[in-house]
Design a protein around this motif. Structure first.
Motif, PDB file in Angstrom:
ATOM      1  N   ASP A  91      -5.555  -3.181  23.439  1.00  0.00           N
ATOM      2  CA  ASP A  91      -4.964  -1.968  23.985  1.00  0.00           C
ATOM      3  C   ASP A  91      -4.177  -1.193  22.914  1.00  0.00           C
ATOM      4  OD1 ASP A  91      -4.693  -0.224  26.069  1.00  0.00           O
ATOM      5  OD2 ASP A  91      -2.880  -1.179  26.877  1.00  0.00           O
ATOM      6  N   ARG A  92      -4.559  -1.357  21.650  1.00  0.00           N
ATOM      7  CA  ARG A  92      -3.963  -0.668  20.493  1.00  0.00           C
ATOM      8  C   ARG A  92      -2.483  -1.026  20.267  1.00  0.00           C
ATOM      9  NH1 ARG A  92      -7.365   3.401  18.636  1.00  0.00           N
ATOM     10  NH2 ARG A  92      -5.774   4.816  17.815  1.00  0.00           N
ATOM     11  N   GLU A  93      -2.083  -2.202  20.739  1.00  0.00           N
ATOM     12  CA  GLU A  93      -0.682  -2.628  20.550  1.00  0.00           C
ATOM     13  C   GLU A  93      -0.399  -2.900  19.074  1.00  0.00           C
ATOM     14  OE1 GLU A  93       0.425  -6.099  22.786  1.00  0.00           O
ATOM     15  OE2 GLU A  93      -0.463  -5.239  24.592  1.00  0.00           O
ATOM     16  N   VAL A  94       0.587  -2.203  18.534  1.00  0.00           N
ATOM     17  CA  VAL A  94       0.905  -2.300  17.107  1.00  0.00           C
ATOM     18  C   VAL A  94       1.354  -3.714  16.714  1.00  0.00           C
ATOM     19  CG1 VAL A  94       2.510  -1.508  15.314  1.00  0.00           C
ATOM     20  CG2 VAL A  94       1.406   0.148  16.817  1.00  0.00           C
ATOM     21  N   GLU A  95       2.275  -4.283  17.482  1.00  0.00           N
ATOM     22  CA  GLU A  95       2.783  -5.620  17.143  1.00  0.00           C
ATOM     23  C   GLU A  95       1.661  -6.630  17.061  1.00  0.00           C
ATOM     24  OE1 GLU A  95       7.285  -6.507  18.591  1.00  0.00           O
ATOM     25  OE2 GLU A  95       5.685  -6.890  20.019  1.00  0.00           O
ATOM     26  N   LYS A  96       0.786  -6.555  18.042  1.00  0.00           N
ATOM     27  CA  LYS A  96      -0.316  -7.514  18.120  1.00  0.00           C
ATOM     28  C   LYS A  96      -1.257  -7.347  16.922  1.00  0.00           C
ATOM     29  CE  LYS A  96      -2.081 -10.066  21.674  1.00  0.00           C
ATOM     30  NZ  LYS A  96      -1.319 -10.815  22.663  1.00  0.00           N
ATOM     31  N   LEU A  97      -1.658  -6.105  16.640  1.00  0.00           N
ATOM     32  CA  LEU A  97      -2.629  -5.844  15.573  1.00  0.00           C
ATOM     33  C   LEU A  97      -2.072  -6.205  14.202  1.00  0.00           C
ATOM     34  CD1 LEU A  97      -3.999  -2.453  16.930  1.00  0.00           C
ATOM     35  CD2 LEU A  97      -5.348  -4.548  16.644  1.00  0.00           C
ATOM     36  N   VAL A  98      -0.824  -5.830  13.960  1.00  0.00           N
ATOM     37  CA  VAL A  98      -0.228  -6.078  12.636  1.00  0.00           C
ATOM     38  C   VAL A  98       0.024  -7.569  12.428  1.00  0.00           C
ATOM     39  CG1 VAL A  98       1.799  -5.673  11.182  1.00  0.00           C
ATOM     40  CG2 VAL A  98       0.756  -3.772  12.412  1.00  0.00           C
ATOM     41  N   SER A  99       0.596  -8.230  13.455  1.00  0.00           N
ATOM     42  CA  SER A  99       0.911  -9.652  13.273  1.00  0.00           C
ATOM     43  C   SER A  99      -0.376 -10.467  13.183  1.00  0.00           C
ATOM     44  CB  SER A  99       1.821 -10.173  14.391  1.00  0.00           C
ATOM     45  OG  SER A  99       1.189 -10.042  15.639  1.00  0.00           O
ATOM     46  N   LEU A 100      -1.366 -10.094  13.973  1.00  0.00           N
ATOM     47  CA  LEU A 100      -2.626 -10.828  13.937  1.00  0.00           C
ATOM     48  C   LEU A 100      -3.342 -10.647  12.590  1.00  0.00           C
ATOM     49  CD1 LEU A 100      -4.048 -12.565  16.116  1.00  0.00           C
ATOM     50  CD2 LEU A 100      -5.707 -10.726  16.233  1.00  0.00           C
ATOM     51  N   SER A 101      -3.305  -9.446  12.028  1.00  0.00           N
ATOM     52  CA  SER A 101      -3.928  -9.207  10.716  1.00  0.00           C
ATOM     53  C   SER A 101      -3.332 -10.153   9.674  1.00  0.00           C
ATOM     54  CB  SER A 101      -3.653  -7.794  10.207  1.00  0.00           C
ATOM     55  OG  SER A 101      -3.980  -6.857  11.154  1.00  0.00           O
ATOM     56  N   ALA A 102      -2.004 -10.189   9.632  1.00  0.00           N
ATOM     57  CA  ALA A 102      -1.333 -11.033   8.640  1.00  0.00           C
ATOM     58  C   ALA A 102      -1.624 -12.513   8.906  1.00  0.00           C
ATOM     59  CB  ALA A 102       0.168 -10.773   8.656  1.00  0.00           C
ATOM     60  N   GLY A 103      -1.622 -12.896  10.190  1.00  0.00           N
ATOM     61  CA  GLY A 103      -1.886 -14.289  10.545  1.00  0.00           C
ATOM     62  C   GLY A 103      -3.308 -14.710  10.183  1.00  0.00           C
ATOM     63  N   LEU A 104      -4.272 -13.866  10.514  1.00  0.00           N
ATOM     64  CA  LEU A 104      -5.677 -14.159  10.213  1.00  0.00           C
ATOM     65  C   LEU A 104      -5.899 -14.251   8.700  1.00  0.00           C
ATOM     66  CD1 LEU A 104      -7.581 -11.753  12.626  1.00  0.00           C
ATOM     67  CD2 LEU A 104      -7.933 -14.228  12.472  1.00  0.00           C
ATOM     68  N   ALA A 105      -5.313 -13.308   7.963  1.00  0.00           N
ATOM     69  CA  ALA A 105      -5.482 -13.304   6.508  1.00  0.00           C
ATOM     70  C   ALA A 105      -4.870 -14.573   5.912  1.00  0.00           C
ATOM     71  CB  ALA A 105      -4.838 -12.058   5.894  1.00  0.00           C
ATOM     72  N   SER A 106      -3.663 -14.929   6.354  1.00  0.00           N
ATOM     73  CA  SER A 106      -2.992 -16.125   5.821  1.00  0.00           C
ATOM     74  C   SER A 106      -3.809 -17.378   6.116  1.00  0.00           C
ATOM     75  CB  SER A 106      -1.585 -16.269   6.423  1.00  0.00           C
ATOM     76  OG  SER A 106      -0.843 -15.088   6.218  1.00  0.00           O
ATOM     77  N   ALA A 107      -4.284 -17.502   7.357  1.00  0.00           N
ATOM     78  CA  ALA A 107      -5.032 -18.707   7.743  1.00  0.00           C
ATOM     79  C   ALA A 107      -6.365 -18.783   7.006  1.00  0.00           C
ATOM     80  CB  ALA A 107      -5.259 -18.714   9.252  1.00  0.00           C
ATOM     81  N   THR A 108      -7.085 -17.664   6.930  1.00  0.00           N
ATOM     82  CA  THR A 108      -8.405 -17.682   6.297  1.00  0.00           C
ATOM     83  C   THR A 108      -8.296 -17.985   4.808  1.00  0.00           C
ATOM     84  OG1 THR A 108      -9.094 -15.992   7.874  1.00  0.00           O
ATOM     85  CG2 THR A 108     -10.546 -16.361   6.009  1.00  0.00           C
ATOM     86  N   PHE A 109      -7.379 -17.309   4.126  1.00  0.00           N
ATOM     87  CA  PHE A 109      -7.226 -17.523   2.677  1.00  0.00           C
ATOM     88  C   PHE A 109      -6.775 -18.958   2.410  1.00  0.00           C
ATOM     89  CE2 PHE A 109      -5.523 -17.472  -1.524  1.00  0.00           C
ATOM     90  CZ  PHE A 109      -6.214 -16.480  -2.215  1.00  0.00           C
ATOM     91  N   THR A 110      -5.794 -19.419   3.179  1.00  0.00           N
ATOM     92  CA  THR A 110      -5.267 -20.779   3.000  1.00  0.00           C
ATOM     93  C   THR A 110      -6.372 -21.814   3.181  1.00  0.00           C
ATOM     94  OG1 THR A 110      -3.047 -20.159   3.711  1.00  0.00           O
ATOM     95  CG2 THR A 110      -3.653 -22.472   3.971  1.00  0.00           C
ATOM     96  N   HIS A 111      -7.166 -21.631   4.227  1.00  0.00           N
ATOM     97  CA  HIS A 111      -8.237 -22.579   4.531  1.00  0.00           C
ATOM     98  C   HIS A 111      -9.267 -22.597   3.400  1.00  0.00           C
ATOM     99  CE1 HIS A 111     -10.671 -25.065   7.070  1.00  0.00           C
ATOM    100  NE2 HIS A 111     -11.700 -24.234   6.960  1.00  0.00           N
ATOM    101  N   ALA A 112      -9.620 -21.403   2.905  1.00  0.00           N
ATOM    102  CA  ALA A 112     -10.647 -21.312   1.855  1.00  0.00           C
ATOM    103  C   ALA A 112     -10.121 -21.794   0.501  1.00  0.00           C
ATOM    104  CB  ALA A 112     -11.149 -19.879   1.752  1.00  0.00           C
ATOM    105  N   ALA A 113      -8.837 -21.512   0.220  1.00  0.00           N
ATOM    106  CA  ALA A 113      -8.279 -21.859  -1.095  1.00  0.00           C
ATOM    107  C   ALA A 113      -7.755 -23.293  -1.139  1.00  0.00           C
ATOM    108  CB  ALA A 113      -7.159 -20.885  -1.467  1.00  0.00           C
ATOM    109  N   GLY A 114      -7.380 -23.808   0.035  1.00  0.00           N
ATOM    110  CA  GLY A 114      -6.850 -25.171   0.076  1.00  0.00           C
ATOM    111  C   GLY A 114      -5.384 -25.284  -0.300  1.00  0.00           C
ATOM    112  N   VAL A 115      -4.716 -24.140  -0.466  1.00  0.00           N
ATOM    113  CA  VAL A 115      -3.261 -24.127  -0.726  1.00  0.00           C
ATOM    114  C   VAL A 115      -2.630 -23.041   0.145  1.00  0.00           C
ATOM    115  CG1 VAL A 115      -2.941 -25.046  -3.061  1.00  0.00           C
ATOM    116  CG2 VAL A 115      -3.830 -22.747  -2.767  1.00  0.00           C
TER     117      VAL A 115
END
Ligand SMILES: Nc1nc2c(ncn2[C@@H]2O[C@H](COP(=O)(O)OP(=O)(O)O)[C@@H](O)[C@H]2O)c(=O)[nH]1
Ligand SMILES: [Mg+2]
Length: 255
Positions: A91-115
């Motif tokens: 529903d275009r919620e700013v909090e949701k979109l911004v926090s999820l972007s950062a969360g997804l990026a952190s989890a994906t990079f961490t998982h792929a890099a192993g650190v």
């Protein structure tokens, strides 16, 4: 105590929850690695490491898919994901979109890099296509400038200069000086790999898949979409034309 009254009163404290992306505006979610100057120092080749860039491209691909974007661009430790004006995720919620972007990026990079690696997030809004072209031209120009600076800085550091000395040597110097500095040492900046100077793009592409019906052996074709990666991007006006084509392709097909 009235539980409903308490819940209602407490929800008022979630003050920013009702904040939405402006209706009808283009939006870009941008994430940036937190403290990556330090994070990359011991782990990756300087100034550029193809492995690091591959990790960023993989992270950008996940963001593009999960956020239902139409285009993603990455340079250095940042990723921008473009959402169409009619995007309706969360529903275009700013909090949701911004926090999820950062969360997804952190989890994906961490998982792929192993650190463990952490990204922050923010949102940009643009009124029309012109603004979108300007946005991506801006990020690309920033990447190009930082690329030249990074090459100069690490070339001087590898010659034995301290961090302070290398920074002082380059402070306020024009582009021509920096190009010449590299050239004197046998490095032609304009011949370095394009991804280092212009970043990479991730986009949706359509392809035709041929299938065979196991029941009667008949052949049929279906159109699917998949992610494509471009690490040889054009610049300036040519990049604008490139982006216009991406935006035209992203228009929802008439039903
Ligand atoms: N070693 C290495 N570092 C990189 C690479 N790409 C980006 N970086 C680092 O990422 C940093 C990104 O800049 P910025 O976000 O301003 O710095 P931060 O605040 O420390 O995250 C740059 O200073 C680079 O040192 C790479 O391919 N190799
Ligand atoms: Mg950063």
């Amino acid at each position: 105590m009235d539980a409903d009254e308490l819940a209602g009163r407490m929800r008022q404290g979630e003050w920013f929850h009702s904040l939405r992306l402006l209706p009808g505006a283009w939006a870009v979610l941008r994430v940036d690695g937190r403290g990556f100057s330090r994070f990359t120092q011991e782990r990756f080749e300087k100034p550029f490491d193809p492995l690091f860039h591959r990790l960023m491209v993989r992270t950008a691909s996940t963001l593009l898919e999960e956020l239902q974007g139409v285009y993603a661009y990455t340079q250095s430790d940042e990723i921008s994901v473009l959402l169409r004006p009619d995007a309706s995720l969360f529903d275009r919620e700013v909090e949701k979109l911004v926090s999820l972007s950062a969360g997804l990026a952190s989890a994906t990079f961490t998982h792929a890099a192993g650190v463990p690696a952490v990204f922050d997030g923010r949102v940009w809004l643009g009124a029309d296509e012109r603004a979108v072209l300007d946005y991506f031209t801006w990020r690309q120009a920033d990447g190009s400038r930082c690329s030249l600076q990074g090459w100069c800085y690490w070339t001087l550091r590898k010659e034995g200069l301290s961090a302070a000395q290398a920074t002082r040597e380059l402070d306020g110097k024009p582009v021509a000086f920096k190009n010449e500095l590299l050239f004197q040492r046998g490095i032609n900046f304009n011949e370095l790999p394009l991804w280092q100077r212009r970043g990479s793009a991730i986009f949706w592409e359509r392809y035709v898949k041929e299938g065979v019906d196991p029941r009667d052996g008949s052949r049929h074709q279906t159109t699917r979409r998949r992610l494509g990666v471009d690490s040889e991007l054009p610049m300036k006006e040519a990049y604008e034309r490139y982006l216009r084509a991406v935006l035209a392709r992203s228009t929802p097909e008439p039903r």
